[in-house]
Motif scaffolding. Structure first.
Motif, PDB file in Angstrom:
ATOM      1  N   THR A 114       0.838  -1.286   0.047  1.00 32.49           N
ATOM      2  CA  THR A 114       0.023  -0.069   0.025  1.00 32.49           C
ATOM      3  C   THR A 114       0.924   1.283  -0.022  1.00 32.49           C
ATOM      4  O   THR A 114       0.206   2.415   0.121  1.00 32.49           O
ATOM      5  N   HIS A 115       2.073   1.209  -0.042  1.00 34.28           N
ATOM      6  CA  HIS A 115       3.076   2.362  -0.066  1.00 34.28           C
ATOM      7  C   HIS A 115       4.346   2.161  -0.899  1.00 34.28           C
ATOM      8  O   HIS A 115       4.541   1.103  -1.440  1.00 34.28           O
ATOM      9  N   ARG A 173       7.601   9.225   0.127  1.00 37.45           N
ATOM     10  CA  ARG A 173       6.771   8.071   0.397  1.00 37.45           C
ATOM     11  C   ARG A 173       5.446   8.444   0.296  1.00 37.45           C
ATOM     12  O   ARG A 173       4.672   9.417   0.506  1.00 37.45           O
ATOM     13  N   VAL A 174       4.611   7.623  -0.479  1.00 34.72           N
ATOM     14  CA  VAL A 174       3.278   7.665  -1.088  1.00 34.72           C
ATOM     15  C   VAL A 174       2.779   6.586  -0.967  1.00 34.72           C
ATOM     16  O   VAL A 174       3.066   5.485  -1.019  1.00 34.72           O
ATOM     17  N   GLU A 175       1.332   7.009  -0.872  1.00 29.60           N
ATOM     18  CA  GLU A 175       0.421   5.669  -0.744  1.00 29.60           C
ATOM     19  C   GLU A 175      -0.037   5.428  -2.176  1.00 29.60           C
ATOM     20  O   GLU A 175      -0.243   5.969  -2.983  1.00 29.60           O
ATOM     21  N   ASP A 229      -2.199   1.987  -4.688  1.00 31.26           N
ATOM     22  CA  ASP A 229      -3.445   1.432  -4.652  1.00 31.26           C
ATOM     23  C   ASP A 229      -2.935   0.069  -4.754  1.00 31.26           C
ATOM     24  O   ASP A 229      -2.392  -0.656  -5.562  1.00 31.26           O
TER      25      ASP A 229
END
Length: 405
Positions: free
Chosen positions: A95-96, A113-115, A117
């Motif tokens: 999820t990241h 750092r990003v979320e 899908d």
């Protein structure tokens, strides 16, 4: 072939020894090199000259020019060249996605750092990884030509070639969508590793396992996955599956590979639904549909809320069974809980430590929380990329530069 490649099998080992020293030092002199490597002055100076000619090292202004000269002949000072290149470490979770760019000394230049899908297709995940990698390099003011080594951690077993085996539900193919091939042209050295294995690297280099040769780094937030180090060696397996959490589907009293955050959620909900904890209590108010804020439960337990302490104690008993399996199979001195949840996990660890001796016949391992936080995998990836840069990319780069000189 030049002597820079001494550590690759030919030439003079003195250059490799000096590069090894310079890789972890800051500013240094020939005298410092001699003291660390036992090389003679003439050999050390010759090796330093070779590395300066290859632009791997730079000679710094001497003490007189730097304003610290106090008499006598000022010593020549050296350091890794600032334009040697960069390394990248990535953490590609379910999820990241985290991307870290560091210079050759390991100093951070950029961290994102990003979320992401979890329903992304392998093609979409691969494109996202490449896009964020390119964006991070651009922000650091670098491009592919500057990239010495790249290491990416994925939530899947990974063999020695960077390939994950097929998963019954396709999960491993999504988290590692052919990355070894897709990223092969990005850097001279590209490595795809299991994320828990990289957490173990980080703990051994910077965290709770420094100086310890026998330990387990347990990523335990959403799912259990472990990096195992025994006798100073990271255990791997034919498919990279050492420490794979699916084993806990078959352990009585554990029942699944779901980690500490889901366990806290499930135990809190079960206690409320069973009437042990009032729905109007502090823990009861944390229930929100299908979600429970695990960090909030831990914060309440740390503040000695009795309901939260009950939940933490029950999760601690389950964790003790998990740690007991690792203790019986691998006999580690330490088991380290890693990831973002480690920052608040002490109430669970306290309960697990009490229950742990009954879970194995061997002496129980020390149970610790990692000090490295949510970026433990990224840190392990950077550490691994730096090692690859030192052992492979930099010697080859130096040879090319010397050949053109």
């Amino acid at each position: 072939m030049s002597e820079v490649s001494a550590d690759l099998g030919t030439g003079r080992a003195s250059v490799g020894a000096v590069l090894d020293y310079a890789w972890t030092a800051e500013q240094f002199t020939a005298t410092d090199v001699m003291a660390s490597t036992s090389l003679t002055r003439s050999t050390a100076i010759e090796a330093l000259a070779t590395l300066v000619d290859a632009r791997v090292l730079q000679e710094l202004p001497n003490a007189r020019m730097a304003g610290s000269y106090r008499g006598g002949r000022p010593a020549r000072r050296f350091a890794l060249s600032p334009d040697l290149g960069v390394v990248v470490g990535m953490d590609a979770g379910d999820t990241h996605l985290a991307v870290s760019v560091a210079d050759a000394r390991g100093d951070a230049l950029v961290h994102h750092r990003v979320e992401v899908d979890p329903a992304d297709t392998p093609t979409e995940r691969r494109a996202s990884i490449e896009r964020h990698l390119g964006d991070a390099l651009t922000e650091a003011g670098r491009d592919r030509a500057d990239l010495l080594a790249l290491c990416i951690g994925v939530a899947a077993p990974v063999d020695r070639y960077g390939v994950s085996p097929p998963h019954p539900e396709g999960f491993w193919e999504r988290t590692n969508p052919g990355l070894a091939t897709a990223l092969a042209e990005w850097a001279p050295v590209v490595q795809v590793k299991n994320d828990a294995m990289l957490a173990a690297v980080a703990e051994g280099a910077h965290g709770a396992a420094v100086g310890c040769g026998d330990y387990v780094a347990l990523l335990a937030g959403l799912r259990f996955g472990a990096g195992v180090v025994i006798d100073g060696n990271i255990l791997h397996g034919a498919h990279g599956g050492v420490g794979e959490g699916v084993a806990f589907d078959h352990v009585v009293g554990v029942g699944s590979a779901f980690g500490l955050a889901p366990l806290l959620r499930d135990q809190a909900r079960a206690a409320v639904e069973g009437g042990e904890i009032a729905a109007t209590s502090a823990v009861g108010h944390l229930l929100d549909g299908e979600r429970v804020d695990a960090r909030a439960v831990l914060d309440l337990a740390a503040a000695h809320d009795p309901d939260a302490e009950l939940v933490s104690a029950r999760v601690g008993e389950i964790l003790a069974r998990v740690v007991g399996v690792f203790g019986s199979v691998y006999d580690p001195a330490r088991v380290i809980i890693c990831g973002a949840i480690a920052e608040s996990i002490e109430p669970v660890l306290a309960a697990a430590r009490t229950a742990l001796p009954g879970q194995l016949d061997l002496p129980a391992p020390q149970l610790l929380a990692s000090p490295l936080g949510a970026e433990v995998v990224s840190l392990g990836a950077i550490t691994t990329a730096r090692l690859a840069a030192r052992s492979l990319a930099v010697p080859l780069l130096a040879e090319r530069r010397l050949a053109r000189a």
